[in-house]
Design an enzyme around this catalytic site. Structure first.
Site, PDB file in Angstrom:
ATOM      1  N   ARG A 112      -1.145  -6.853  12.268  1.00 10.30           N
ATOM      2  CA  ARG A 112      -2.087  -6.168  13.171  1.00 10.30           C
ATOM      3  C   ARG A 112      -2.673  -7.163  14.165  1.00 10.30           C
ATOM      4  O   ARG A 112      -2.874  -6.837  15.336  1.00 10.30           O
ATOM      5  CB  ARG A 112      -3.204  -5.509  12.377  1.00 10.30           C
ATOM      6  CG  ARG A 112      -2.739  -4.247  11.691  1.00 10.30           C
ATOM      7  CD  ARG A 112      -3.918  -3.358  11.405  1.00 10.30           C
ATOM      8  NE  ARG A 112      -3.526  -2.235  10.578  1.00 10.30           N
ATOM      9  CZ  ARG A 112      -4.375  -1.410  10.003  1.00 10.30           C
ATOM     10  NH1 ARG A 112      -5.683  -1.591  10.159  1.00 10.30           N
ATOM     11  NH2 ARG A 112      -3.957  -0.405   9.282  1.00 10.30           N
ATOM     12  N   ARG A 155       0.238   1.788  13.068  1.00  6.61           N
ATOM     13  CA  ARG A 155      -0.551   0.674  12.535  1.00  6.61           C
ATOM     14  C   ARG A 155      -0.473   0.522  11.016  1.00  6.61           C
ATOM     15  O   ARG A 155      -1.057  -0.408  10.466  1.00  6.61           O
ATOM     16  CB  ARG A 155      -2.008   0.843  12.945  1.00  6.61           C
ATOM     17  CG  ARG A 155      -2.568   2.187  12.472  1.00  6.61           C
ATOM     18  CD  ARG A 155      -4.052   2.212  12.459  1.00  6.61           C
ATOM     19  NE  ARG A 155      -4.623   2.170  13.781  1.00  6.61           N
ATOM     20  CZ  ARG A 155      -5.932   2.146  14.001  1.00  6.61           C
ATOM     21  NH1 ARG A 155      -6.769   2.132  13.002  1.00  6.61           N
ATOM     22  NH2 ARG A 155      -6.402   2.134  15.224  1.00  6.61           N
ATOM     23  N   HIS A 156       0.198   1.448  10.328  1.00 12.12           N
ATOM     24  CA  HIS A 156       0.312   1.368   8.871  1.00 12.12           C
ATOM     25  C   HIS A 156       1.744   1.117   8.427  1.00 12.12           C
ATOM     26  O   HIS A 156       2.662   1.772   8.909  1.00 12.12           O
ATOM     27  CB  HIS A 156      -0.142   2.688   8.220  1.00 12.12           C
ATOM     28  CG  HIS A 156      -1.606   2.926   8.318  1.00 12.12           C
ATOM     29  ND1 HIS A 156      -2.145   3.724   9.287  1.00 12.12           N
ATOM     30  CD2 HIS A 156      -2.628   2.451   7.575  1.00 12.12           C
ATOM     31  CE1 HIS A 156      -3.467   3.751   9.135  1.00 12.12           C
ATOM     32  NE2 HIS A 156      -3.787   2.977   8.110  1.00 12.12           N
ATOM     33  N   GLU A 200       0.782   4.052   1.088  1.00 10.60           N
ATOM     34  CA  GLU A 200       0.127   4.950   2.040  1.00 10.60           C
ATOM     35  C   GLU A 200       1.167   5.812   2.728  1.00 10.60           C
ATOM     36  O   GLU A 200       2.065   5.284   3.380  1.00 10.60           O
ATOM     37  CB  GLU A 200      -0.588   4.111   3.115  1.00 10.60           C
ATOM     38  CG  GLU A 200      -2.050   3.997   2.897  1.00 10.60           C
ATOM     39  CD  GLU A 200      -2.703   3.048   3.888  1.00 10.60           C
ATOM     40  OE1 GLU A 200      -3.684   3.444   4.504  1.00 10.60           O
ATOM     41  OE2 GLU A 200      -2.221   1.919   4.028  1.00 10.60           O
ATOM     42  N   SER A 250     -11.159  -6.931   7.230  1.00 13.84           N
ATOM     43  CA  SER A 250     -12.426  -6.516   6.651  1.00 13.84           C
ATOM     44  C   SER A 250     -12.834  -7.536   5.603  1.00 13.84           C
ATOM     45  O   SER A 250     -12.004  -8.284   5.091  1.00 13.84           O
ATOM     46  CB  SER A 250     -12.367  -5.101   6.088  1.00 13.84           C
ATOM     47  OG  SER A 250     -11.424  -5.030   5.075  1.00 13.84           O
ATOM     48  N   ARG A 310       0.855  -1.192   0.000  1.00 10.85           N
ATOM     49  CA  ARG A 310       0.000   0.000   0.000  1.00 10.85           C
ATOM     50  C   ARG A 310       0.890   1.241   0.000  1.00 10.85           C
ATOM     51  O   ARG A 310       1.691   1.429   0.921  1.00 10.85           O
ATOM     52  CB  ARG A 310      -0.889   0.041   1.257  1.00 10.85           C
ATOM     53  CG  ARG A 310      -1.751  -1.191   1.480  1.00 10.85           C
ATOM     54  CD  ARG A 310      -3.011  -1.167   0.650  1.00 10.85           C
ATOM     55  NE  ARG A 310      -3.679  -2.466   0.691  1.00 10.85           N
ATOM     56  CZ  ARG A 310      -4.828  -2.717   1.321  1.00 10.85           C
ATOM     57  NH1 ARG A 310      -5.451  -1.749   1.946  1.00 10.85           N
ATOM     58  NH2 ARG A 310      -5.361  -3.918   1.294  1.00 10.85           N
ATOM     59  N   GLU A 352      -8.949  -1.946  13.650  1.00  9.50           N
ATOM     60  CA  GLU A 352      -9.398  -2.872  12.611  1.00  9.50           C
ATOM     61  C   GLU A 352      -8.281  -3.858  12.294  1.00  9.50           C
ATOM     62  O   GLU A 352      -7.155  -3.461  12.018  1.00  9.50           O
ATOM     63  CB  GLU A 352      -9.744  -2.067  11.353  1.00  9.50           C
ATOM     64  CG  GLU A 352     -10.153  -2.930  10.179  1.00  9.50           C
ATOM     65  CD  GLU A 352      -9.952  -2.230   8.836  1.00  9.50           C
ATOM     66  OE1 GLU A 352     -10.305  -1.045   8.718  1.00  9.50           O
ATOM     67  OE2 GLU A 352      -9.430  -2.890   7.926  1.00  9.50           O
TER      68      GLU A 352
HETATM   69  P1  AMO Z   1      -8.494  -3.825   3.607  1.00  6.53           P
HETATM   70  O1  AMO Z   1      -7.981  -2.789   2.692  1.00  6.53           O
HETATM   71  O2  AMO Z   1      -9.381  -3.397   4.714  1.00  6.53           O
HETATM   72  O3  AMO Z   1      -9.344  -4.915   2.811  1.00  6.53           O
HETATM   73  O4  AMO Z   1      -7.276  -4.639   4.211  1.00  6.53           O
HETATM   74  C1  AMO Z   1      -7.476  -5.812   4.965  1.00  6.53           C
HETATM   75  C2  AMO Z   1      -6.634  -5.798   6.217  1.00  6.53           C
HETATM   76  O5  AMO Z   1      -5.258  -5.635   5.884  1.00  6.53           O
HETATM   77  C3  AMO Z   1      -4.595  -4.906   6.894  1.00  6.53           C
HETATM   78  N1  AMO Z   1      -4.002  -3.688   6.333  1.00  6.53           N
HETATM   79  C4  AMO Z   1      -2.823  -3.158   6.714  1.00  6.53           C
HETATM   80  N2  AMO Z   1      -1.922  -3.554   7.618  1.00  6.53           N
HETATM   81  C5  AMO Z   1      -0.830  -2.791   7.776  1.00  6.53           C
HETATM   82  N3  AMO Z   1      -0.557  -1.678   7.087  1.00  6.53           N
HETATM   83  C6  AMO Z   1      -1.421  -1.234   6.152  1.00  6.53           C
HETATM   84  N4  AMO Z   1      -1.141  -0.133   5.436  1.00  6.53           N
HETATM   85  C7  AMO Z   1      -2.634  -1.979   5.930  1.00  6.53           C
HETATM   86  N5  AMO Z   1      -3.689  -1.857   5.114  1.00  6.53           N
HETATM   87  C8  AMO Z   1      -4.503  -2.891   5.364  1.00  6.53           C
HETATM   88  C9  AMO Z   1      -5.636  -4.575   7.945  1.00  6.53           C
HETATM   89  C10 AMO Z   1      -6.917  -4.660   7.163  1.00  6.53           C
HETATM   90  O6  AMO Z   1      -8.012  -4.939   7.995  1.00  6.53           O
HETATM   91  N6  AMO Z   1      -9.611  -6.980  -0.156  1.00  6.53           N
HETATM   92  C11 AMO Z   1     -10.027  -6.497   1.138  1.00  6.53           C
HETATM   93  C12 AMO Z   1     -10.338  -7.597   2.112  1.00  6.53           C
HETATM   94  C13 AMO Z   1     -11.544  -8.442   1.686  1.00  6.53           C
HETATM   95  O7  AMO Z   1     -12.630  -7.874   1.571  1.00  6.53           O
HETATM   96  O8  AMO Z   1     -11.367  -9.646   1.458  1.00  6.53           O
HETATM   97  C14 AMO Z   1      -8.935  -5.581   1.708  1.00  6.53           C
HETATM   98  O9  AMO Z   1      -7.815  -5.571   1.257  1.00  6.53           O
HETATM   99  O10 AMO Z   1      -5.571  -5.579   8.937  1.00  6.53           O
END
Ligand code: AMO
Length: 434
Positions: free
Chosen positions: A408, A220-221, A214, A360, A212, A357
């Site tokens: 996480r 947490r990211h 981001e 999801s 990502r 979270e």
């Molecule tokens: P989502 O974007 O919510 O859903 O990501 C799912 C889970 O991935 C983790 N996560 C991260 N962990 C660390 N750093 C990050 N930048 C980060 N971004 C996400 C979180 C999050 O809950 N395709 C959908 C899932 C689905 O519907 O099957 C998805 O990617 O724990």
């Protein structure tokens, strides 16, 4: 020490042993010196009475810099002075690699070292048993996840991490040069796990990196994490998916508490296994809790870090650690989530763990025309996704699934302060090395 402790068969009788490890500490007390040697299992004492050890060997061993990698052979003696109940009087030694001085950071010093220094010198940081234990637990956790899904008939798959389109929103895509055209690092296996639902591989899981772009510097990211994804066909509703996640998480928590006892002790933590079923809150209820807690969120807004935390605190006050948040507005969820017709909501959920979270998921839109309409509504060009949409044109079963960020999950399970603690070599906007 490996050679001694693992065998379990060495009673503390006199004998000869060879031990390999790092020199943790040397104490010279006049007529006698002590060297503490460490490997992944623990420490052992090398005792060197000056009169009983060859002078050259004594000279060599007592001057070794801390963290030098060595092999020491000697006579094993029973001792009531050490935790293992034995010590070694050296007769020979081999220095594999002498450590430079000064060390970039200490291994046993009790001073607080900044996280950046620790991460820059991760090879040294990981020599601390309490840091290494986190990664031993992570490995066990992945093993438990795999056991839990396989028990439920899921097949492990591997999907591409270089792709022509992103699934989770344009702004967070890393673009790479793929020969003469642009490509993207996978944000999630979303598109591929759904394509597979049209094949008969109707319960699949993947544990793999997700990327990502981001620019968030939070605890947490990260820009690269390990995503545990599952997808299952022929479902009636998203509740079946939620029940599956609950079963998996319960299996993991229960198993880790048991199998990881030694590592949990090393980091001074325990794992609590929440009662099932996990409560389900709706998005609207959470919005209300967050606003009562002082936020000014409008319907459709993301709960955000603050909102999640306020809800987490409210749940903690009731002794609840893990809970689902369901029925998000369709507007707030990606194109692949199914709308709840006649309402502004969707068949989606998050799983939150103490205010954060960790997962999801939801039921997907499996009807071709509805899916295309949803893409258009979200401003996406269906032509960019033709490789995905094709799988929906020739018989796609109803299906749903989830993504869980395993770091996480680990961070929350162990109550660690930062996601970087759960990643060997984390990637974030300012860290690309080591
Ligand atoms: P989502 O974007 O919510 O859903 O990501 C799912 C889970 O991935 C983790 N996560 C991260 N962990 C660390 N750093 C990050 N930048 C980060 N971004 C996400 C979180 C999050 O809950 N395709 C959908 C899932 C689905 O519907 O099957 C998805 O990617 O724990």
């Amino acid at each position: 020490m490996a050679a001694i402790k693992d065998s379990g068969s060495i009673s503390v009788e006199d004998g000869v042993a060879t031990v390999r490890g790092w020199v943790q500490d040397i104490r010279n007390m006049g007529g006698i010196s002590f060297l503490t040697l460490r490997d992944r299992h623990g420490t052992i004492q090398i005792t060197m009475p000056k009169k009983k050890v060859d002078p050259d060997l004594f000279g060599l061993l007592t001057k070794l810099p801390r963290e030098t990698a060595v092999s020491i052979t000697g006579d094993v003696k029973a001792s009531n002075q050490t935790s293992l109940g034995l010590e070694i009087i050296p007769t020979s030694a081999e220095v594999y690699s002498e450590a430079g001085v000064p060390l970039p950071m200490g291994v046993i010093d009790k001073v607080n070292v900044e996280m950046d220094t620790r991460l820059n010198n991760r090879f040294m940081d990981l020599r601390k048993p309490e840091i290494r234990a986190i990664f031993e637990l992570k490995s066990m956790m992945v093993g438990l996840i795999e056991e839990a899904v396989r028990k439920n008939g899921f097949v492990q798959v591997y999907t591409p991490k270089i792709s022509a389109a992103g699934a989770e929103g344009g702004a967070e895509l890393f673009q790479v040069q793929y020969f003469d055209r642009p490509a993207y690092l996978a944000q999630s296996p979303q598109l591929y796990k759904q394509i597979l639902m049209s094949t008969g591989l109707d319960r699949i899981f993947e544990i793999a990196p997700a990327f990502r772009a981001e620019r968030s510097n939070t605890n947490r990211h990260v820009t690269e994490f390990i995503s545990f994804d599952g997808e299952m066909s022929w479902i009636e509703n998203e509740e079946e998916v939620m029940a599956m996640i609950e079963e998996i998480i319960d299996y993991v928590l229960t198993g880790l508490k048991e199998r990881g006892r030694k590592q949990l002790e090393a980091i001074g933590k325990d794992i609590s296994v929440p009662a099932r079923p996990y409560p389900v809150l709706t998005y609207s209820e959470c919005l209300k809790i967050a606003n009562e807690g002082g936020l000014g969120l409008k319907d459709g807004d993301d709960l955000g870090t603050e909102g999640e935390k306020i809800v987490g605190d409210a749940m903690a006050a009731k002794g609840i650690d893990l809970y689902f948040i369901a029925e998000y507005p369709e507007e707030a969820k990606p194109f692949y989530i199914m709308e709840k017709d006649g309402t502004p909501y969707s068949f989606s959920f998050d799983l939150d763990y103490r205010g954060q979270e960790i997962s999801s998921g939801g039921q997907r839109e499996h009807r071709y025309d509805r899916l295309v309409a949803r893409m258009e509504k979200k401003g996406l060009n269906p032509e960019d996704f033709s490789f995905y949409l094709d799988a929906f044109r020739y018989g796609m079963p109803p299906h749903g699934g989830w993504g869980i960020g395993i770091e996480r999950l680990l961070v929350k399970m162990l109550d660690l302060p930062n996601i970087r603690e759960a990643i060997l070599f984390p990637r974030d906007p300012s860290r690309l090395s080591p």
